[in-house]
Write an enzyme that holds these catalytic residues in place. Structure first.
Site, PDB file in Angstrom:
ATOM      1  N   GLY A 180      -4.567 -12.478  -6.322  1.00 40.50           N
ATOM      2  CA  GLY A 180      -5.096 -11.354  -5.552  1.00 40.50           C
ATOM      3  C   GLY A 180      -4.741  -9.973  -6.092  1.00 40.50           C
ATOM      4  N   ALA A 198     -10.312 -12.119   6.039  1.00 39.37           N
ATOM      5  CA  ALA A 198     -10.381 -11.890   4.598  1.00 39.37           C
ATOM      6  C   ALA A 198     -11.631 -12.509   3.978  1.00 39.37           C
ATOM      7  CB  ALA A 198      -9.129 -12.452   3.928  1.00 39.37           C
ATOM      8  N   ASP A 225     -19.965  -0.974   6.257  1.00 38.89           N
ATOM      9  CA  ASP A 225     -19.145  -2.186   6.171  1.00 38.89           C
ATOM     10  C   ASP A 225     -19.688  -3.206   5.188  1.00 38.89           C
ATOM     11  OD1 ASP A 225     -21.310  -3.247   7.454  1.00 38.89           O
ATOM     12  OD2 ASP A 225     -20.192  -4.058   9.158  1.00 38.89           O
ATOM     13  N   GLY A 235     -11.457 -16.531   8.134  1.00 40.04           N
ATOM     14  CA  GLY A 235     -10.813 -15.448   8.870  1.00 40.04           C
ATOM     15  C   GLY A 235     -11.315 -14.101   8.367  1.00 40.04           C
ATOM     16  N   GLY A 244     -11.592 -20.879   4.030  1.00 41.77           N
ATOM     17  CA  GLY A 244     -11.135 -20.015   5.110  1.00 41.77           C
ATOM     18  C   GLY A 244     -12.282 -19.231   5.712  1.00 41.77           C
ATOM     19  N   SER A 289       0.803  -1.224   0.000  1.00 36.06           N
ATOM     20  CA  SER A 289       0.000   0.000   0.000  1.00 36.06           C
ATOM     21  C   SER A 289       0.842   1.283   0.000  1.00 36.06           C
ATOM     22  CB  SER A 289      -0.976  -0.007   1.180  1.00 36.06           C
ATOM     23  OG  SER A 289      -1.896  -1.063   1.009  1.00 36.06           O
ATOM     24  N   ASP A 344     -12.948  -3.581   0.126  1.00 36.75           N
ATOM     25  CA  ASP A 344     -12.557  -4.963  -0.219  1.00 36.75           C
ATOM     26  C   ASP A 344     -13.659  -5.649  -1.021  1.00 36.75           C
ATOM     27  OD1 ASP A 344     -10.062  -4.993   0.979  1.00 36.75           O
ATOM     28  OD2 ASP A 344     -10.835  -5.697   2.910  1.00 36.75           O
ATOM     29  N   THR A 356      -5.486  -3.199   7.761  1.00 37.28           N
ATOM     30  CA  THR A 356      -5.264  -4.578   7.351  1.00 37.28           C
ATOM     31  C   THR A 356      -5.232  -5.480   8.576  1.00 37.28           C
ATOM     32  OG1 THR A 356      -3.891  -5.994   5.967  1.00 37.28           O
ATOM     33  CG2 THR A 356      -2.740  -4.261   7.150  1.00 37.28           C
ATOM     34  N   LYS A 412      -9.243  -5.106  11.112  1.00 35.95           N
ATOM     35  CA  LYS A 412     -10.410  -4.667  10.340  1.00 35.95           C
ATOM     36  C   LYS A 412     -11.692  -4.672  11.170  1.00 35.95           C
ATOM     37  CE  LYS A 412      -8.603  -5.766   5.812  1.00 35.95           C
ATOM     38  NZ  LYS A 412      -8.797  -6.371   4.517  1.00 35.95           N
TER      39      LYS A 412
HETATM   40  P1  ATR Z   1      -7.396 -13.428   9.718  1.00 36.82           P
HETATM   41  O1  ATR Z   1      -6.706 -12.335  10.401  1.00 36.82           O
HETATM   42  O2  ATR Z   1      -7.694 -13.162   8.282  1.00 36.82           O
HETATM   43  O3  ATR Z   1      -8.597 -13.877  10.493  1.00 36.82           O
HETATM   44  P2  ATR Z   1      -6.160 -15.932  10.444  1.00 36.82           P
HETATM   45  O4  ATR Z   1      -6.757 -15.907  11.777  1.00 36.82           O
HETATM   46  O5  ATR Z   1      -4.699 -16.274  10.389  1.00 36.82           O
HETATM   47  O6  ATR Z   1      -6.318 -14.577   9.640  1.00 36.82           O
HETATM   48  O7  ATR Z   1      -6.935 -17.032   9.579  1.00 36.82           O
HETATM   49  C1  ATR Z   1      -7.334 -16.886   8.263  1.00 36.82           C
HETATM   50  C2  ATR Z   1      -7.833 -18.186   7.769  1.00 36.82           C
HETATM   51  O8  ATR Z   1      -6.729 -18.978   7.400  1.00 36.82           O
HETATM   52  C3  ATR Z   1      -8.615 -19.024   8.773  1.00 36.82           C
HETATM   53  O9  ATR Z   1      -9.698 -19.583   8.105  1.00 36.82           O
HETATM   54  C4  ATR Z   1      -7.620 -20.069   9.180  1.00 36.82           C
HETATM   55  O10 ATR Z   1      -8.199 -21.291   9.584  1.00 36.82           O
HETATM   56  P3  ATR Z   1      -8.620 -21.533  11.148  1.00 36.82           P
HETATM   57  O11 ATR Z   1      -9.863 -20.772  11.361  1.00 36.82           O
HETATM   58  O12 ATR Z   1      -8.773 -22.975  11.243  1.00 36.82           O
HETATM   59  O13 ATR Z   1      -7.463 -20.997  11.959  1.00 36.82           O
HETATM   60  C5  ATR Z   1      -6.906 -20.272   7.900  1.00 36.82           C
HETATM   61  N1  ATR Z   1      -5.625 -20.921   8.051  1.00 36.82           N
HETATM   62  C6  ATR Z   1      -4.511 -20.349   8.542  1.00 36.82           C
HETATM   63  N2  ATR Z   1      -3.507 -21.235   8.504  1.00 36.82           N
HETATM   64  C7  ATR Z   1      -4.008 -22.396   7.975  1.00 36.82           C
HETATM   65  C8  ATR Z   1      -3.460 -23.660   7.664  1.00 36.82           C
HETATM   66  N3  ATR Z   1      -2.184 -23.924   7.886  1.00 36.82           N
HETATM   67  N4  ATR Z   1      -4.268 -24.580   7.108  1.00 36.82           N
HETATM   68  C9  ATR Z   1      -5.556 -24.315   6.869  1.00 36.82           C
HETATM   69  N5  ATR Z   1      -6.133 -23.121   7.139  1.00 36.82           N
HETATM   70  C10 ATR Z   1      -5.371 -22.179   7.688  1.00 36.82           C
END
Ligand code: ATR
Length: 501
Positions: free
Chosen positions: A475, A367, A312, A365, A363, A252, A339, A295, A299
């Site tokens: 991305g 994102a 949002d 999380g 995922g 950024s 986003d 980021t 967020k």
């Molecule tokens: P955020 O800040 O975006 O929430 P995060 O907590 O690191 O980032 O997790 C983002 C996503 O990546 C989550 O869905 C996480 O799965 P969990 O909810 O089970 O933690 C996923 N993720 C991170 N590392 C992973 C891995 N090694 N294998 C599978 N999923 C993974």
């Protein structure tokens, strides 16, 4: 001003560093302690300095190990070397430490420098941490009015950066117009290096990008001059930041600064590592921050900060914070989430999906939030797949995904399972270039596969998808589009005049 700190161990390497960087610098620091002992010959150093003929002012420094230097002799020898160097060179500045203040041998050096028209930089280094109460230290550093106080502290946290910023603010009010130098070493102090004007620092120390930096966090002169516009930037320029933890690899700053430069806008955009979001509002106030890209992992906290003023898009998260004036004149936070649009623009470019098409999101999380909200906006059926099913269940409840559509990762491979039209990968798995979050999934070739990762450009998942005949997109487009929308919001904020300070 940008000061190049010469960090090589030989005069020859100093010459090379100068050659590589002279276009971008306006001051040179000779770190004599870093030279090999055999190279520390004052007459030879003078001849070398004359031969490089930069016409630039000079800082003479001999640092001790306790201040992150390499001088191995005792203090009498160090003072003697200073005297010898002063016989040969006429430095504009000489850096002497606070703990030498008042000692006859060292005060003699200071007097000699002043008598020759030079100025003493009175420095103090805290190589391990930032003392939280800096006022007494700053008062001592600034005790002699002809000297330039320099405080360099290891900043290990947002709290440390705040302490340094408060000290700089207090100094500015107590001694308006007086020159000073404020350095936060380490990632948390990056702001002091890329935006010295905010601290009213007289200059910023830079080091040759091809060598290891002699102090943690030093940046190369070209980046400081061309991207952060350190030489031009005025303390009143609108300031923007990317806040997150980490932010070191964020693209950024490069994106937004280049856009500000292209549009000839006097504004600067900096990386701001924030480990404790509760400190961010005070930091923003002290900096007079106009707005921020937000980021990971802030967020959702940003969403809470903006309260009723958050648009949002149903994600519970914001990627953009803007500081705007309320009707009563006070400042408040407003937030948007670009986003979602960023993702949708990328998706629309990659395929035309009818309403009711099926999407798998890998995922759950931060994102995944904007992705799910975007897919809903396009009326797609969304299934969530996550390593931790409970977490996906919580996100599904919050965003309105039916619990029947929540799965563990391996379930995506079941032959009797859904056939997906689009798969969006939202985890960090694959950034290492070797891992694949769903190695057990066999692509049928009709899927459009998006990965939010842009480094590497093709993750193992995308490579597999492409080999199977799928349409793929990394991305990059999402990043660019969300950043464009954010940039437009920043420009509108600037154009609305003084409302952000
Ligand atoms: P955020 O800040 O975006 O929430 P995060 O907590 O690191 O980032 O997790 C983002 C996503 O990546 C989550 O869905 C996480 O799965 P969990 O909810 O089970 O933690 C996923 N993720 C991170 N590392 C992973 C891995 N090694 N294998 C599978 N999923 C993974």
């Amino acid at each position: 001003m940008i000061c190049l700190c010469l960090s090589g161990t030989t005069l020859e390497s100093w010459g090379e560093q100068l050659e590589r960087n002279r276009r971008w610098i306006s001051l040179v620091e000779l770190r004599v302690d870093l030279l090999k002992p055999a190279e520390r010959v004052p007459a030879t150093i003078r001849r070398w300095w004359e031969s490089v003929d930069t016409g630039l002012p000079l800082i003479l420094t001999i640092r001790r190990p306790r201040d992150l230097g390499r001088w191995e002799g005792d203090e009498a020898q160090r003072a003697y070397l200073f005297e010898e160097l002063l016989d040969e060179l006429h430095p504009t500045y000489v850096d002497l430490e606070l703990d030498r203040l008042g000692e006859p041998a060292w005060d003699r050096i200071a007097q000699r420098v002043h008598a020759a028209g030079g100025t003493i930089i009175r420095s103090h280094h805290e190589p391990r941490e930032t003392p939280q109460e800096l006022s007494p230290l700053v008062a001592r550093l600034a005790g002699r009015s002809r000297e330039i106080p320099k405080l360099a502290v290891q900043t290990n946290s947002t709290a440390d950066l705040l302490a340094l910023l408060r000290a700089a603010e207090e100094f500015k009010h107590r001694m308006p117009g007086r020159r000073a130098l404020w350095v936060g070493m380490g990632d948390h102090g990056a702001l002091t290096r890329v935006c010295p004007s905010r601290f009213r620092s007289a200059w910023t120390y830079a080091s040759d990008g091809e060598q290891e930096a002699p102090a943690p966090g030093q940046i190369d002169p070209q980046t400081l001059k061309e991207l952060y516009r350190v030489e031009e930037a005025h303390p009143e320029w609108p300031l923007f930041a990317v806040i997150g933890n980490p932010v070191g690899h964020s693209r950024s700053p490069e994106y937004h600064n280049n856009r500000f430069i292209d549009r000839r806008r006097p504004a600067v955009y900096v990386p701001l590592l924030v480990d404790d979001f509760s400190l961010f509002p005070e930091l923003a106030d002290l900096l007079g921050l106009y707005g921020a890209s937000v980021t990971v992992p802030h967020k959702e906290a940003a969403r809470r900060l903006a309260g009723d003023n958050a648009e949002d898009g149903g994600t519970g998260a914001l990627n953009t914070l803007l500081r705007v004036k309320s009707d009563d004149g006070s400042l408040r936070w407003r937030g948007i989430n670009t986003d979602i649009e960023g993702f949708l623009d990328a998706l629309r470019g990659a395929s035309t999906l009818p309403a009711g098409a099926k999407a798998a999101v890998i995922g759950a999380g931060g994102a995944a939030r904007a992705i799910v909200a975007g897919l809903f906006r396009e009326s797609l059926v969304v299934h969530l797949f996550n390593r931790t099913v409970e977490r996906a269940g919580d996100l599904a409840r919050e965003l309105g995904v039916p619990q029947d559509n929540v799965h563990g990762l391996p379930e995506i491979a079941q032959p009797e399972g859904e056939r997906f039209d689009v798969i969006v990968q939202t985890t960090s798995v694959g950034m290492d270039g070797t891992t694949d979050p769903i190695p057990f999934y066999r692509f049928h070739g009709g899927e459009t596969v998006l990965d939010i990762i842009y480094t590497p450009r093709e993750t193992p998942l995308l490579a597999r998808a492409r080999a199977a005949g799928c349409g793929t997109l990394n991305g990059e487009t999402m990043f660019r589009r969300q950043a464009e929308l954010q940039f437009d919001a920043f420009c509108r904020l600037i154009d609305d005049g003084e409302e952000c300070r």
